[in-house]
Design a protein around this motif. Structure first.
Motif, short mmCIF file in Angstrom:
data_model
loop_
_atom_site.label_atom_id
_atom_site.label_comp_id
_atom_site.label_asym_id
_atom_site.label_seq_id
_atom_site.Cartn_x
_atom_site.Cartn_y
_atom_site.Cartn_z
N ALA A 14 54.78 86.37 37.70
CA ALA A 14 53.34 86.17 37.57
C ALA A 14 52.68 87.51 37.30
O ALA A 14 53.17 88.56 37.72
CB ALA A 14 52.76 85.53 38.83
N GLY A 15 51.54 87.48 36.60
CA GLY A 15 50.80 88.70 36.33
C GLY A 15 51.14 89.30 34.99
O GLY A 15 51.86 88.72 34.18
N ILE A 16 50.61 90.51 34.75
CA ILE A 16 50.79 91.23 33.49
C ILE A 16 51.32 92.62 33.78
O ILE A 16 50.75 93.36 34.59
CB ILE A 16 49.46 91.34 32.71
N SER A 17 52.39 92.99 33.10
CA SER A 17 52.93 94.33 33.28
C SER A 17 51.91 95.38 32.83
O SER A 17 51.26 95.23 31.80
CB SER A 17 54.21 94.49 32.45
N GLY A 18 51.78 96.41 33.63
CA GLY A 18 50.78 97.44 33.37
C GLY A 18 49.54 97.25 34.21
O GLY A 18 48.72 98.18 34.35
N GLN A 19 49.40 96.05 34.80
CA GLN A 19 48.29 95.77 35.71
C GLN A 19 48.86 95.46 37.09
O GLN A 19 48.85 96.30 37.98
CB GLN A 19 47.47 94.60 35.18
N ASN A 20 49.38 94.26 37.23
CA ASN A 20 50.12 93.91 38.44
C ASN A 20 51.02 92.73 38.13
O ASN A 20 50.68 91.87 37.32
CB ASN A 20 49.16 93.57 39.60
N VAL A 21 52.19 92.75 38.73
CA VAL A 21 53.16 91.68 38.54
C VAL A 21 53.74 91.27 39.89
O VAL A 21 53.82 92.08 40.81
CB VAL A 21 54.31 92.10 37.59
N GLU A 22 54.13 90.01 39.97
CA GLU A 22 54.79 89.51 41.18
C GLU A 22 56.05 88.77 40.75
O GLU A 22 56.00 87.87 39.91
CB GLU A 22 53.88 88.59 41.97
N ILE A 23 57.15 89.17 41.33
CA ILE A 23 58.45 88.57 41.03
C ILE A 23 58.86 87.68 42.20
O ILE A 23 58.88 88.13 43.35
CB ILE A 23 59.53 89.64 40.82
N THR A 24 59.17 86.43 41.91
CA THR A 24 59.75 85.54 42.91
C THR A 24 61.24 85.44 42.62
O THR A 24 61.64 85.14 41.50
CB THR A 24 59.10 84.15 42.84
N TYR A 25 62.04 85.72 43.63
CA TYR A 25 63.50 85.73 43.43
C TYR A 25 64.20 85.15 44.65
O TYR A 25 63.63 85.08 45.76
CB TYR A 25 64.00 87.14 43.15
N GLN A 26 65.44 84.74 44.41
CA GLN A 26 66.29 84.25 45.50
C GLN A 26 67.38 85.26 45.79
O GLN A 26 68.01 85.79 44.88
CB GLN A 26 66.90 82.90 45.14
N GLN A 27 67.60 85.50 47.06
CA GLN A 27 68.63 86.44 47.49
C GLN A 27 69.18 85.98 48.82
O GLN A 27 68.43 85.78 49.78
CB GLN A 27 68.04 87.85 47.61
#
Length: 483
Positions: free
Chosen positions: A250-263
């Motif tokens: 979610a979001g735009i690189s260079g502004q803010n981004v959020e990564i949802t991941y499984q670990q």
């Protein structure tokens, strides 16, 4: 270089028409043109290919600036007091741009002086051995070649992850133009490009996180390389999120981004300011009319070639990354030599050639020949020589003692492979490779008189150490005295 609009309905005739001006393609074009053949090279964007423009050389330029920054950070270690330092990222980029401009100017002159017709525009097949070019400045040209060479290369791959494309992530191309230090750079992919940039940006002052789906970095390499690289990056303050599968962006690189991941069976999130994707490469084969030329692709989407780099279409060859060759500039150059010799009646092939490589982290990781993992998989017995870089006295004068070097030696005393994780690793590897090319026994390096104190002198130390005999068919490993 010509880009005039041509209204002729009949195609222009050439001895060779080349799609792409990358490493192997440009050298073949220059060589044949100087021999008196009529050659055209069609280039859509990067004169000279990716290496001088957006890949090897520009990235190493920026990596070296980061190395200098690391020395400032370590100044006290060398007995130097400094009140501090400031990274001017725009000046780092200006230095890189000046180098690239110089390299492109050299390429332009080489095309001009060789007599190659360099055509700027988008080229694609409209029939067998027939290329149409939509010129950059408008208009079209129609080219027919007695021979055709495809060298269109690859581009950064994007996975089909929800929100990833919309986030406008950086690839290495955009990352090389960053004129501000990212607040928090998230790198997807723990391969060569991703790790080189991760370390460089960390040294410029960015917070950096690396997400990789594998449970170890460089997972195809030996465990000691993976462990060494992970330790290095963590010591420099880089967050490593391994065994992590990205589910959403979610979001735009260079502004803010959020990564949802499984670990580890858990769903987690990570926020940053910039997102860089380095998860692999995709061949540039779409939209160039390969089906009209009779050129087939292999199961991986690369152009299908044999060991002579011939495609499935008569009179059409492919070289470099788009042909599935190992993705290194020096391999593309060897593709040129294969084509050059075969066009002159020779029979040179890609079979069995050495594929050396160097990863330009600091310290470097470099290898040529077999790794231990490969030797064991293939059931090849070997003697392992291994020493820490600290055993090479020159590293102590440099305060660069991290890492190790190791070599695999066969029963006939020939060197089967060499791996190094250490300062100037690529240079040291090349010395061993030359010995391997000459089929020299390891004892030639062991008994050589090498200047002191140099890094290369470490090869004498390495091959004078006590080897461990490894038999993949046995669980036993025993020490042997050097002969």
């Amino acid at each position: 270089m010509t880009n005039e609009r041509r209204n002729d309905t009949q195609p222009e005739e050439f001895d060779l028409v080349v799609l792409g001006s990358g490493e192997g393609s440009k050298y073949l074009a220059w060589t044949l043109s100087k021999q008196g053949q009529r050659v055209a090279v069609v280039e859509q964007r990067w004169i000279g290919g990716s290496c001088p423009n957006i890949a090897c050389l520009p990235s190493k330029n920026i990596i070296h600036s980061a190395k200098v920054a690391s020395y400032f950070a370590r100044a006290k270690e060398f007995g130097i007091e400094t009140p501090g330092y400031t990274i001017h990222m725009e000046k780092v980029i200006d230095r890189k741009r000046a180098m690239v401009k110089g390299l492109v100017d050299i390429h332009r002159n080489n095309f001009k002086n060789s007599g190659v017709d360099l055509i700027l525009g988008r080229g694609y097949f409209v029939g067998p051995k027939l290329i149409q070019v939509d010129l950059k400045e408008g208009g079209t040209r129609l080219l027919h070649g007695k021979k055709i060479l495809i060298g269109t290369g690859t581009h950064a791959a994007l996975e089909k992850v929800p929100g990833l494309e919309e986030a406008k992530p950086l690839t290495h191309i955009e990352a090389l133009e960053l004129d501000t230090v990212p607040g928090h750079l998230i790198v997807l992919g723990g391969g060569y490009i991703g790790l080189e940039f991760a370390q460089a940006m960390r040294r410029f002052g960015s917070r950096v996180s690396v997400l990789d789906r594998n449970t170890t970095l460089l997972h195809r390499e030996d465990a000691d390389i993976s462990t060494g690289m992970e330790s290095l990056l963590r010591d420099e303050g880089i967050d490593l999120l391994l065994g992590a599968t990205v589910k959403q962006v979610a979001g735009i690189s260079g502004q803010n981004v959020e990564i949802t991941y499984q670990q580890g069976g858990e769903t987690k999130t990570l926020q940053g300011t910039h997102l860089m994707v380095t998860i692999g490469r995709t061949p540039n084969t779409a939209g160039i009319g390969l089906e009209l030329a009779g050129v087939e692709l292999n199961a991986r989407g690369y152009i299908k070639v044999n060991e002579r780099l011939e495609t499935t279409a008569e009179g059409v060859w492919a070289n470099g990354e788009v042909a599935g060759s190992p993705q290194f500039t020096h391999i593309a150059f060897d593709d040129f030599r294969i084509l050059r010799d075969n066009f002159s009646g020779g029979h040179r092939t890609t079979t069995g050639r050495q594929v050396p490589f160097s990863m330009f982290t600091d310290p470097e990781f470099a290898r040529v020949g077999l790794s231990e993992t490969e030797a064991k998989t293939k059931g090849i017995a070997y003697r392992l020589f291994k020493i820490p870089m600290a055993a090479v006295l020159r590293t102590r004068t440099l305060s660069e003692m991290r890492g190790f070097m190791k070599a695999l030696v066969g029963e006939d005393d020939r060197i089967l492979g060499f791996t190094i994780f250490g300062v100037d690793g690529g240079e040291i590897m090349s010395a061993v490779q030359i010995a391997m090319i000459g089929n020299l026994p390891y004892t030639a390096l062991r008994d050589a008189i090498l200047a002191h104190p140099t890094l290369m002198e470490g090869l004498t130390v390495l091959f004078s150490s006590a080897p461990t005999a490894v038999d993949p068919k046995s669980s036993k490993e025993t020490l042997r005295k050097s002969r």
